[in-house]
Scaffold this motif. Structure first.
Motif, PDB file in Angstrom:
ATOM      1  N   PRO A 222       1.041  -0.837   0.063  1.00  0.00           N
ATOM      2  CA  PRO A 222      -0.204  -0.004  -0.100  1.00  0.00           C
ATOM      3  C   PRO A 222       0.507   1.404  -0.341  1.00  0.00           C
ATOM      4  O   PRO A 222       2.367   1.473   0.875  1.00  0.00           O
ATOM      5  N   PRO A 223       1.012   2.565  -0.775  1.00  0.00           N
ATOM      6  CA  PRO A 223       1.101   3.672  -0.558  1.00  0.00           C
ATOM      7  C   PRO A 223       1.677   4.201   1.064  1.00  0.00           C
ATOM      8  O   PRO A 223       0.603   3.986   1.831  1.00  0.00           O
ATOM      9  N   GLY A 224       2.801   4.200   0.593  1.00  0.00           N
ATOM     10  CA  GLY A 224       3.486   4.896   2.084  1.00  0.00           C
ATOM     11  C   GLY A 224       3.714   3.533   3.469  1.00  0.00           C
ATOM     12  O   GLY A 224       4.055   3.943   4.386  1.00  0.00           O
ATOM     13  N   THR A 225       3.650   2.494   3.188  1.00  0.00           N
ATOM     14  CA  THR A 225       4.179   1.617   4.115  1.00  0.00           C
ATOM     15  C   THR A 225       5.225   1.207   3.346  1.00  0.00           C
ATOM     16  O   THR A 225       5.897   0.055   2.059  1.00  0.00           O
ATOM     17  N   PRO A 226       6.569   1.151   4.159  1.00  0.00           N
ATOM     18  CA  PRO A 226       8.219   0.415   3.989  1.00  0.00           C
ATOM     19  C   PRO A 226       8.229  -0.667   3.753  1.00  0.00           C
ATOM     20  O   PRO A 226       7.156  -1.838   4.536  1.00  0.00           O
ATOM     21  N   ALA A 227       9.188  -0.613   2.826  1.00  0.00           N
ATOM     22  CA  ALA A 227       9.283  -2.747   2.794  1.00  0.00           C
ATOM     23  C   ALA A 227      10.145  -2.909   3.818  1.00  0.00           C
ATOM     24  O   ALA A 227      10.891  -1.860   3.883  1.00  0.00           O
ATOM     25  N   ARG A 228      10.179  -4.262   4.401  1.00  0.00           N
ATOM     26  CA  ARG A 228      11.235  -4.614   5.402  1.00  0.00           C
ATOM     27  C   ARG A 228      10.368  -5.695   5.716  1.00  0.00           C
ATOM     28  O   ARG A 228       9.678  -6.309   4.889  1.00  0.00           O
ATOM     29  N   THR A 229      11.724  -6.865   5.498  1.00  0.00           N
ATOM     30  CA  THR A 229      11.866  -7.850   6.010  1.00  0.00           C
ATOM     31  C   THR A 229      11.139  -8.299   7.658  1.00  0.00           C
ATOM     32  O   THR A 229      11.385  -7.817   8.389  1.00  0.00           O
ATOM     33  N   LEU A 230       9.961  -8.730   7.684  1.00  0.00           N
ATOM     34  CA  LEU A 230       8.898  -9.139   8.742  1.00  0.00           C
ATOM     35  C   LEU A 230       9.278 -10.901   9.565  1.00  0.00           C
ATOM     36  O   LEU A 230       9.224 -11.785   8.517  1.00  0.00           O
ATOM     37  N   THR A 231      10.367 -11.321  10.483  1.00  0.00           N
ATOM     38  CA  THR A 231       9.577 -12.214  11.285  1.00  0.00           C
ATOM     39  C   THR A 231       8.569 -12.501  12.314  1.00  0.00           C
ATOM     40  O   THR A 231       7.964 -11.331  12.477  1.00  0.00           O
ATOM     41  N   VAL A 232       8.207 -13.229  12.556  1.00  0.00           N
ATOM     42  CA  VAL A 232       6.597 -13.489  13.216  1.00  0.00           C
ATOM     43  C   VAL A 232       7.754 -13.118  14.773  1.00  0.00           C
ATOM     44  O   VAL A 232       6.386 -11.585  14.974  1.00  0.00           O
ATOM     45  N   PRO A 233       8.742 -12.660  15.134  1.00  0.00           N
ATOM     46  CA  PRO A 233       8.642 -11.806  16.509  1.00  0.00           C
ATOM     47  C   PRO A 233       8.799 -10.337  16.599  1.00  0.00           C
ATOM     48  O   PRO A 233       8.250  -9.017  17.067  1.00  0.00           O
ATOM     49  N   ALA A 234       9.786  -9.974  14.760  1.00  0.00           N
ATOM     50  CA  ALA A 234       9.683  -8.483  14.188  1.00  0.00           C
ATOM     51  C   ALA A 234       7.940  -8.081  14.200  1.00  0.00           C
ATOM     52  O   ALA A 234       7.618  -6.544  13.700  1.00  0.00           O
ATOM     53  N   ALA A 235       7.505  -8.674  13.370  1.00  0.00           N
ATOM     54  CA  ALA A 235       5.484  -8.499  13.188  1.00  0.00           C
ATOM     55  C   ALA A 235       5.010  -7.899  15.094  1.00  0.00           C
ATOM     56  O   ALA A 235       4.311  -6.910  14.882  1.00  0.00           O
ATOM     57  N   TYR A 236       5.712  -8.184  16.135  1.00  0.00           N
ATOM     58  CA  TYR A 236       5.222  -7.886  17.586  1.00  0.00           C
ATOM     59  C   TYR A 236       5.783  -7.280  17.718  1.00  0.00           C
ATOM     60  O   TYR A 236       5.376  -6.556  18.793  1.00  0.00           O
ATOM     61  N   ALA A 237       6.960  -6.632  17.299  1.00  0.00           N
ATOM     62  CA  ALA A 237       7.888  -6.032  18.349  1.00  0.00           C
ATOM     63  C   ALA A 237       7.508  -4.334  17.287  1.00  0.00           C
ATOM     64  O   ALA A 237       7.398  -3.226  18.262  1.00  0.00           O
ATOM     65  N   ASP A 238       6.712  -4.276  16.496  1.00  0.00           N
ATOM     66  CA  ASP A 238       6.213  -3.280  15.617  1.00  0.00           C
ATOM     67  C   ASP A 238       5.267  -3.012  16.276  1.00  0.00           C
ATOM     68  O   ASP A 238       4.517  -2.259  16.210  1.00  0.00           O
ATOM     69  N   ALA A 239       4.493  -4.081  17.665  1.00  0.00           N
ATOM     70  CA  ALA A 239       2.861  -3.945  18.219  1.00  0.00           C
ATOM     71  C   ALA A 239       3.368  -3.607  19.560  1.00  0.00           C
ATOM     72  O   ALA A 239       2.980  -3.232  20.904  1.00  0.00           O
ATOM     73  N   GLY A 240       4.494  -3.619  19.734  1.00  0.00           N
ATOM     74  CA  GLY A 240       5.569  -2.474  21.473  1.00  0.00           C
ATOM     75  C   GLY A 240       5.576  -3.925  22.170  1.00  0.00           C
ATOM     76  O   GLY A 240       6.092  -4.048  23.471  1.00  0.00           O
ATOM     77  N   LEU A 241       5.411  -5.972  21.441  1.00  0.00           N
ATOM     78  CA  LEU A 241       5.967  -7.182  22.436  1.00  0.00           C
ATOM     79  C   LEU A 241       6.917  -7.698  21.729  1.00  0.00           C
ATOM     80  O   LEU A 241       7.096  -7.582  21.224  1.00  0.00           O
ATOM     81  N   GLU A 242       7.447  -8.088  22.723  1.00  0.00           N
ATOM     82  CA  GLU A 242       9.232  -8.692  22.397  1.00  0.00           C
ATOM     83  C   GLU A 242       8.896 -10.009  22.345  1.00  0.00           C
ATOM     84  O   GLU A 242       8.230 -10.705  24.089  1.00  0.00           O
ATOM     85  N   LEU A 243       8.473 -11.129  21.607  1.00  0.00           N
ATOM     86  CA  LEU A 243       8.636 -12.188  21.567  1.00  0.00           C
ATOM     87  C   LEU A 243       9.969 -13.082  21.360  1.00  0.00           C
ATOM     88  O   LEU A 243      10.396 -13.063  20.014  1.00  0.00           O
ATOM     89  N   MET A 244       9.813 -14.150  22.360  1.00  0.00           N
ATOM     90  CA  MET A 244      11.692 -13.985  22.729  1.00  0.00           C
ATOM     91  C   MET A 244      11.536 -15.368  22.423  1.00  0.00           C
ATOM     92  O   MET A 244      10.405 -16.325  22.976  1.00  0.00           O
ATOM     93  N   SER A 245      12.810 -16.467  21.264  1.00  0.00           N
ATOM     94  CA  SER A 245      12.446 -18.087  21.072  1.00  0.00           C
ATOM     95  C   SER A 245      12.883 -18.341  22.502  1.00  0.00           C
ATOM     96  O   SER A 245      14.464 -17.633  22.980  1.00  0.00           O
ATOM     97  N   ALA A 246      12.719 -19.513  22.889  1.00  0.00           N
ATOM     98  CA  ALA A 246      12.645 -19.873  24.140  1.00  0.00           C
ATOM     99  C   ALA A 246      12.844 -21.626  24.284  1.00  0.00           C
ATOM    100  O   ALA A 246      12.066 -22.021  23.568  1.00  0.00           O
ATOM    101  N   GLY A 247      12.700 -22.012  25.285  1.00  0.00           N
ATOM    102  CA  GLY A 247      12.108 -23.576  25.455  1.00  0.00           C
ATOM    103  C   GLY A 247      13.587 -24.651  24.200  1.00  0.00           C
ATOM    104  O   GLY A 247      14.564 -23.474  24.312  1.00  0.00           O
ATOM    105  N   THR A 248      12.754 -25.419  24.117  1.00  0.00           N
ATOM    106  CA  THR A 248      13.624 -26.027  23.769  1.00  0.00           C
ATOM    107  C   THR A 248      12.837 -26.761  22.054  1.00  0.00           C
ATOM    108  O   THR A 248      12.058 -27.348  22.196  1.00  0.00           O
ATOM    109  N   PRO A 249      13.675 -26.373  21.332  1.00  0.00           N
ATOM    110  CA  PRO A 249      12.622 -27.099  19.650  1.00  0.00           C
ATOM    111  C   PRO A 249      12.887 -27.966  19.187  1.00  0.00           C
ATOM    112  O   PRO A 249      13.549 -28.922  19.495  1.00  0.00           O
ATOM    113  N   ASN A 250      12.005 -28.571  19.637  1.00  0.00           N
ATOM    114  CA  ASN A 250      11.688 -30.461  19.313  1.00  0.00           C
ATOM    115  C   ASN A 250      11.139 -30.374  17.764  1.00  0.00           C
ATOM    116  O   ASN A 250       9.803 -29.622  17.540  1.00  0.00           O
TER     117      ASN A 250
END
Length: 739
Positions: A222-250
């Motif tokens: 959309p006009p005025g929307t900057p291009a950027r690389t988004l991960t899932v944590p980055a999408a939540y960081a845009d909302a002001g929330l920190e999504l930290m990868s943790a635990g043991t990936p299985n």
């Protein structure tokens, strides 16, 4: 935790002995604030005398000499999270007046401490703030909405400004009464620029590659929307929330036949290494293959365990896989969407059913440009372009402002995983949400049907019918089951309370399954068990119930059903009471909703149903216990054991036939299941016969199904559909189990 302040004005805070009796945050009110059900007695909020709040003269001088309002720029940002402690309390403060998309709010969560224990006390939010700035500090003031009856409802926060890149200064929080007399104060050191931090554990199954990132500039923006690389944590960081990868990936073994609700819950219990049966800022996501029986389901927030919900969700790789930009964009949206449900965000068109209710966006919410809308259902109204292409042409890859307010400033138990149920629980709703519209030109009619009278403890199943009233026909979607979130059912209980049925599982059917309703096919049907959901049993009292449903059509129309009234009878004997008790436990309700499970977490429920089958075989309610036991026995059940290996308990066709045959016999005599459920059970019984090696008997069951419904007072197109289903099932069974 239910606590009471015997001496709410004491500087040192309530005594430790008072914790057991203070009303919880949802049981008390603040004048002029949100009113919680059962509100009544006034209590003062926590007060301490720690910290170094500015004097009244200093604040007055600042108010008189500095510009006000959010437009004034601070030398350094002050937004984020602060935390401090006083005598008997801890305060987590969130300041939202600058930074990315500031909402100009304050909020906080208060936790009571006693000895070595800490418990949640309540939350507050200041929706409108006055901001005063000087070269040295910023003062933020406003009247709060509290979860308890605070006598000091005005919140004033003073934050010194630190030039350059130095560490952020601590915030001083002062609570005041209406005449601005001081109450408690807290000194809260800076914690994080993020308003909340969540630990995210992600597991995947073999061969299903988790999403990594998406370049938003790879497709038109959309006009005025900057291009950027988004991960899932980055999408939540845009909302002001920190999504930290943790635990043991299985990496788990794949379930080639697709995952059922019960199997997903079992996988979470076995593999979520951060899981605890209590509220915490931790969430689990499984990248699974497919959802059993419905390949169109892209994701699900499935966690329903006891009262600790919203801790687990899944995305289904087979429905969103791909490496091209379209597929990667879809994957990002699905991951963010399902995790949004774990934060207690509802679909865009359902926000007015939450507690507290949120305003709907354009066109009853279907016009929301949000992660929580469905792209194919996007419809801003007013003749503007709608659908998938229009959504992506306008979507700025962010949450709406009201969703941001919930994520950043929602009361603690309404947001944190493992606390409030999805939608915040079965609270009274505004009946007008289910009133018939003044004008309805949708060309559609929704009907609810059910047995007029139910025995105490009998599962309540409703049939939903959507038909066209326009001879020219109508095209709409065919998602009638409330699990798909496009139909909501309100239940007015004998007490006069009206609640919304909230299913255990909420499937995100992010596809456009349309149906044409006309003279050749005037209606579509489904049935739903609504006796048990996220808020427990909905029909646990004898008496009169009134039900209404709302269907959200593809064009945004809200089609309201006429009222359906049914009665739950009083038990007639001690045996009736005992059987009802066996049927109405929490685990039994879950098993009825799941149509059976081998999960060890539901062992007590299975034992209770087995007692109904063995000791009360002739009781009318035994047909439902047999159905659950039989359907579960007839199918394979997959679970993840030691070493993350997938183990399969093979179908016990003999047990399945033994349990389901009496269910069919009773139901064809009108003493058991509704028609739609009976059709499903007869098809499953036929499959069990075929798997046992008796294809002829399987055909006999299906012929009996056709004969039974041909003799009912059903419309010809329904009988034709049942006959076609029987023939298609015969062909499938012959191909799978024929000689």
């Amino acid at each position: 935790m239910s606590i009471r302040a015997d001496d709410p004005t004491a500087a040192a805070g309530p005594s430790a002995m008072a914790w057991a009796t203070m009303p919880s945050a949802t049981d008390i009110t603040v004048p002029g604030a949100r009113t919680a059900p059962g509100a009544g007695e006034r209590h003062e909020g926590p007060r301490t005398e720690t910290g170094t709040a500015p004097t009244g003269a200093a604040v007055a001088a600042a108010d008189a000499t500095a510009p006000t309002g959010p437009a004034a720029a601070a030398p350094t940002p002050v937004h984020g999270r602060y935390r401090g402690a006083g005598a008997g309390f801890e305060l987590e403060l969130r300041v939202d007046i600058d930074g990315s998309r500031p909402l100009h709010k304050l909020s906080g969560d208060v936790f009571a401490t006693s000895g070595a224990t800490t418990g949640y006390f309540g939350s507050f939010v200041v929706h409108a703030v006055a901001v005063t700035r000087t070269p040295d500090h910023v003062v933020v003031t406003g009247e709060g909405e509290f979860g308890w009856a605070a006598r000091y409802p005005v919140v004033r926060v003073v934050i010194p400004l630190v030039p350059g890149e130095g560490p952020r200064a601590a915030a001083t929080v002062q609570f005041l009464d209406a005449p601005r007399r001081p109450g408690a104060s807290y000194l809260c050191p800076f914690v994080s620029p993020y308003f909340r931090t969540v630990q995210w554990e992600q597991d995947s199954v073999v061969g299903k590659v988790p999403f990594v990132s998406y370049d938003t500039g790879s497709l038109p923006l959309p006009p005025g929307t900057p291009a950027r690389t988004l991960t899932v944590p980055a999408a939540y960081a845009d909302a002001g929330l920190e999504l930290m990868s943790a635990g043991t990936p299985n990496v788990l073994a794949e379930n080639a036949d697709g995952w059922t609700d019960g199997e997903l819950h079992g996988a979470m219990c076995d593999n979520f290494s951060l899981w605890k049966d209590l509220p915490q800022w931790k969430v689990w996501l499984l990248v699974a293959g497919a959802y059993e029986g419905n390949p169109g389901v892209r994701g699900i927030m499935f966690d329903y365990h006891d009262t600790f919900q919203r801790q687990g969700c899944a995305v289904f790789y087979d429905a969103i896989k791909g490496t091209d930009p379209d597929a990667q964009r879809s994957q990002l949206r699905t991951y963010v969407h399902e995790l949004g449900h774990a934060f207690n965000l509802m679909h865009s068109w359902q926000k007015n059913l939450s507690e507290p209710p949120a305003p709907l966006g354009p066109n009853q919410g279907f016009g929301d440009l949000s992660w929580m809308n469905y792209p194919h259902k996007y419809n801003p109204g007013g003749g503007a372009p709608s659908g998938d292409a229009a959504y992506w042409a306008n979507f700025p890859f962010r949450f709406t402002d009201d969703e941001l307010a919930h994520l950043r400033h929602g009361f603690y138990r309404d947001v944190v995983m493992g606390a409030g149920a999805f939608g915040a629980g079965a609270r009274d709703i505004a009946p007008e949400l289910f009133e018939e519209p003044i004008a309805d030109e949708s060309g559609l009619r929704l009907e609810l049907r059910a047995k007029p009278a139910h025995e105490f403890g009998e599962p309540v199943v409703v049939e939903l019918k959507l038909r066209t009233t326009d001879l020219r026909g109508r095209t709409t979607h065919a998602f009638l089951h409330p699990n798909n979130d496009l139909v909501s059912i309100a239940i007015r209980q004998p007490s006069g309370r009206t609640v919304v049925f909230r299913p255990l599982m909420r499937r995100c059917v992010d596809e456009d399954l349309t149906v044409r309703l006309d003279t050749s096919r005037p209606a579509v049907y489904t049935s739903a068990y609504i006796g048990y959901g996220r808020d427990g049993h909905y029909f646990q009292q004898p008496g009169r119930y009134t039900l209404r449903a709302v269907y959200l059509a593809s064009d945004g129309s809200r089609v309201v059903s006429p009222a359906l009234r049914l009665t739950v009878r009083h038990p007639q004997s001690r045996t009736d009471e005992h059987v009802a008790e066996l049927m109405m436990g929490e685990e039994q309700g879950t098993l009825l909703a799941l149509l059976g499970s081998d999960s060890p977490a539901l062992r007590a429920g299975n034992d209770a149903l087995q007692e109904v089958v063995e000791r009360h075989a002739k009781h009318p309610l035994s047909v439902y216990a047999r159905m659950v036991k039989g359907l579960n026995a007839e199918r394979d059940f997959k679970s993840l054991g030691a070493g993350r290996r997938l183990t399969v308990r093979p179908a016990d066709t003999k047990e399945g036939i033994q349990q389901l045959a009496p269910v069919v016999d009773a139901s064809v005599q009108g003493k058991g299941l509704d028609n739609i459920t009976l059709t499903m059970v007869m098809c499953r019984l036929a499959r069990a016969e075929a798997r046992q090696g008796d294809l002829e008997q399987a055909h006999t069951v299906l012929d009996r199904m056709t004969q039974h419904f041909s003799g009912q007072r059903l419309t010809p197109h329904v009988v034709d559909a049942i006959r076609a289903q029987a023939e298609a099932t015969k062909a499938d069974l012959a191909a799978a189990y024929g000689a």
